[in-house]
Motif scaffolding. Structure first.
Motif, PDB file in Angstrom:
ATOM      1  N   ALA A  45       0.846  -1.050  -0.070  1.00 36.02           N
ATOM      2  CA  ALA A  45       0.329  -0.151   0.468  1.00 36.02           C
ATOM      3  C   ALA A  45       0.933   1.433  -0.189  1.00 36.02           C
ATOM      4  O   ALA A  45       1.321   1.929   0.930  1.00 36.02           O
ATOM      5  N   GLN A  46       1.038   1.899  -1.014  1.00 34.94           N
ATOM      6  CA  GLN A  46       1.667   3.271  -1.322  1.00 34.94           C
ATOM      7  C   GLN A  46       1.218   3.699  -2.117  1.00 34.94           C
ATOM      8  O   GLN A  46       0.847   3.742  -3.043  1.00 34.94           O
ATOM      9  N   ASN A  47       2.332   5.346  -2.311  1.00 35.53           N
ATOM     10  CA  ASN A  47       1.398   6.718  -3.636  1.00 35.53           C
ATOM     11  C   ASN A  47       2.504   7.325  -2.532  1.00 35.53           C
ATOM     12  O   ASN A  47       4.380   6.404  -2.509  1.00 35.53           O
ATOM     13  N   THR A  48       2.994   8.604  -3.616  1.00 38.10           N
ATOM     14  CA  THR A  48       3.968   9.579  -3.805  1.00 38.10           C
ATOM     15  C   THR A  48       4.551   9.597  -2.101  1.00 38.10           C
ATOM     16  O   THR A  48       5.439  10.405  -2.364  1.00 38.10           O
ATOM     17  N   LEU A  49       3.954   9.508  -1.807  1.00 38.95           N
ATOM     18  CA  LEU A  49       3.759  10.095   0.387  1.00 38.95           C
ATOM     19  C   LEU A  49       5.096   9.336   0.611  1.00 38.95           C
ATOM     20  O   LEU A  49       5.734   9.167   1.471  1.00 38.95           O
ATOM     21  N   GLY A  50       4.721   7.654   0.233  1.00 33.20           N
ATOM     22  CA  GLY A  50       6.066   6.457   0.338  1.00 33.20           C
ATOM     23  C   GLY A  50       4.945   5.236   0.732  1.00 33.20           C
ATOM     24  O   GLY A  50       4.545   5.294   0.225  1.00 33.20           O
ATOM     25  N   VAL A  51       5.532   4.161   1.924  1.00 29.52           N
ATOM     26  CA  VAL A  51       4.806   2.594   1.550  1.00 29.52           C
ATOM     27  C   VAL A  51       3.973   2.809   3.168  1.00 29.52           C
ATOM     28  O   VAL A  51       5.127   2.355   4.249  1.00 29.52           O
ATOM     29  N   GLN A  52       3.262   2.577   2.850  1.00 29.42           N
ATOM     30  CA  GLN A  52       2.103   2.494   4.200  1.00 29.42           C
ATOM     31  C   GLN A  52       2.013   1.400   4.750  1.00 29.42           C
ATOM     32  O   GLN A  52       1.798   0.988   5.875  1.00 29.42           O
ATOM     33  N   ALA A  53       2.251   0.314   4.082  1.00 27.79           N
ATOM     34  CA  ALA A  53       2.174  -1.379   4.428  1.00 27.79           C
ATOM     35  C   ALA A  53       2.219  -2.184   3.455  1.00 27.79           C
ATOM     36  O   ALA A  53       2.355  -2.075   1.920  1.00 27.79           O
ATOM     37  N   VAL A  54       3.438  -2.919   3.689  1.00 22.35           N
ATOM     38  CA  VAL A  54       3.966  -4.095   2.930  1.00 22.35           C
ATOM     39  C   VAL A  54       3.175  -5.763   3.685  1.00 22.35           C
ATOM     40  O   VAL A  54       3.330  -5.791   4.347  1.00 22.35           O
ATOM     41  N   TYR A  55       3.029  -6.364   2.659  1.00 20.85           N
ATOM     42  CA  TYR A  55       2.212  -7.584   2.628  1.00 20.85           C
ATOM     43  C   TYR A  55       2.298  -9.025   1.622  1.00 20.85           C
ATOM     44  O   TYR A  55       2.373  -8.945   0.546  1.00 20.85           O
ATOM     45  N   PRO A  56       4.087  -9.601   2.086  1.00 14.42           N
ATOM     46  CA  PRO A  56       4.461 -10.667   1.069  1.00 14.42           C
ATOM     47  C   PRO A  56       3.184 -11.924   1.125  1.00 14.42           C
ATOM     48  O   PRO A  56       2.367 -12.147   1.539  1.00 14.42           O
ATOM     49  N   LEU A  57       3.756 -12.177   0.010  1.00 16.89           N
ATOM     50  CA  LEU A  57       2.483 -12.893  -0.285  1.00 16.89           C
ATOM     51  C   LEU A  57       2.923 -14.703   0.001  1.00 16.89           C
ATOM     52  O   LEU A  57       4.073 -14.579   0.218  1.00 16.89           O
ATOM     53  N   PRO A  58       2.643 -15.430   0.395  1.00 15.14           N
ATOM     54  CA  PRO A  58       2.982 -16.798   0.281  1.00 15.14           C
ATOM     55  C   PRO A  58       3.376 -17.912  -0.421  1.00 15.14           C
ATOM     56  O   PRO A  58       3.502 -16.952  -1.438  1.00 15.14           O
ATOM     57  N   LEU A  59       4.568 -18.446  -0.336  1.00 12.20           N
ATOM     58  CA  LEU A  59       5.600 -18.652  -1.440  1.00 12.20           C
ATOM     59  C   LEU A  59       4.847 -19.589  -1.792  1.00 12.20           C
ATOM     60  O   LEU A  59       4.527 -19.601  -3.312  1.00 12.20           O
ATOM     61  N   GLU A  60       3.635 -19.961  -1.434  1.00  8.19           N
ATOM     62  CA  GLU A  60       2.551 -21.415  -2.565  1.00  8.19           C
ATOM     63  C   GLU A  60       2.730 -20.427  -3.841  1.00  8.19           C
ATOM     64  O   GLU A  60       2.019 -21.107  -4.614  1.00  8.19           O
ATOM     65  N   ALA A  61       1.739 -19.202  -3.204  1.00 19.55           N
ATOM     66  CA  ALA A  61       1.677 -18.320  -4.540  1.00 19.55           C
ATOM     67  C   ALA A  61       2.080 -17.945  -5.452  1.00 19.55           C
ATOM     68  O   ALA A  61       1.919 -17.750  -6.413  1.00 19.55           O
TER      69      ALA A  61
END
Length: 265
Positions: A45-61
């Motif tokens: 979740a990010q915009n020009t102001l920065g990164v608000q959140a990071v959600y890594p996907l499961p390895l299987e995906a």
């Protein structure tokens, strides 16, 4: 007779703001008439102001995405971007070896433009051990090269020494980007194991540089997919990124994105 269709795969994170990550890669591939495919490693979740959140996907995906593309669409070149964790790095390295991909452009995405970390600290050694030996092309900026070589880079000669160290770690072609260096002239440096080559351009004073690293590496990837040499690929990528920054879109309140259609509008 229909023209040959060239294909490129990006294995990277998703940028909801559209300026970097797989969004920048796919836009760049499209501008060069290369069919773009993706395997998403993380949703940000990010915009020009920065990164608000990071959600890594499961390895299987991640694995299923790569397998689906590889078994049916057979990419002519592959680019990696945000890999985030040592587990994802090891998976991507394993899949690269499994499918015997050789034209791999590795963009060592570590920190977002606003400063948010995009690669875990404990993943750096895994990146060096697993990804660098697979890299046909590595495109670090100066701070990334410092981390990967464990050396301080202050002079142009330091950049050359860092490039040599990265080559010794298994990288075929090292492209040292010069955006973080001082001066009115921007110099990107290529080391091919024998000689150094320089690409010079005018430094553009602007804060709208979000996604420049992704875009530059994606442009190189697109050209390699089309069968260009590394030297030809960098020539074209340099012109592309220079135009993209010169004609920035000026959207958002922070570090705005580059203009992916600037060179061909």
């Amino acid at each position: 007779m229909r023209d040959m269709v060239y294909k490129a795969l990006t294995i990277a994170g998703s940028d909801s703001g559209g300026g970097a990550g797989i969004q920048a890669d796919l836009k760049t591939f499209h501008q060069f008439r290369v069919f773009g495919m993706s395997a998403i490693t993380a949703v940000t979740a990010q915009n020009t102001l920065g990164v608000q959140a990071v959600y890594p996907l499961p390895l299987e995906a991640i694995e299923k995405q790569i397998d689906s593309v590889a078994v049916d669409l057979s990419p002519d070149a592959v680019k990696t971007g945000m890999l985030f964790s040592h587990e994802i790095i090891e998976l991507v390295a394993q899949k690269t070896a499994q499918y015997r991909w050789t034209r791999i452009v590795v963009d060592p995405v570590m920190v977002a433009k606003g400063g948010a970390p995009l690669l875990k600290q404990e993943a750096i050694e895994a990146f060096k051990r697993h990804m660098l030996p697979l890299a046909y092309v590595l495109t670090p900026n100066i701070p990334e090269a410092e981390v990967l070589t464990n050396m301080r880079i202050e002079t142009f000669e330091d950049r050359k020494e860092a490039a040599k160290k990265l080559h010794h770690l298994g990288v075929r072609y090292v492209v040292m980007k010069g955006g973080h260096a001082e001066g009115s002239e921007l110099v990107d440096l290529l080391y091919d194991g024998e000689r150094f080559y320089e690409w010079k351009s005018e430094r553009i004073e602007t804060k709208h540089t979000h996604g420049t690293g992704c875009t530059f590496a994606a442009a190189i990837t697109a050209q390699l997919a089309k069968g260009k040499t590394i030297y030809e690929a960098i020539d074209i990528a340099k012109r592309f990124i220079q135009a993209a920054v010169e004609q920035a879109l000026h959207i958002g309140s922070g570090h705005g994105p580059t203009n992916h259609w600037a060179l061909y509008e």
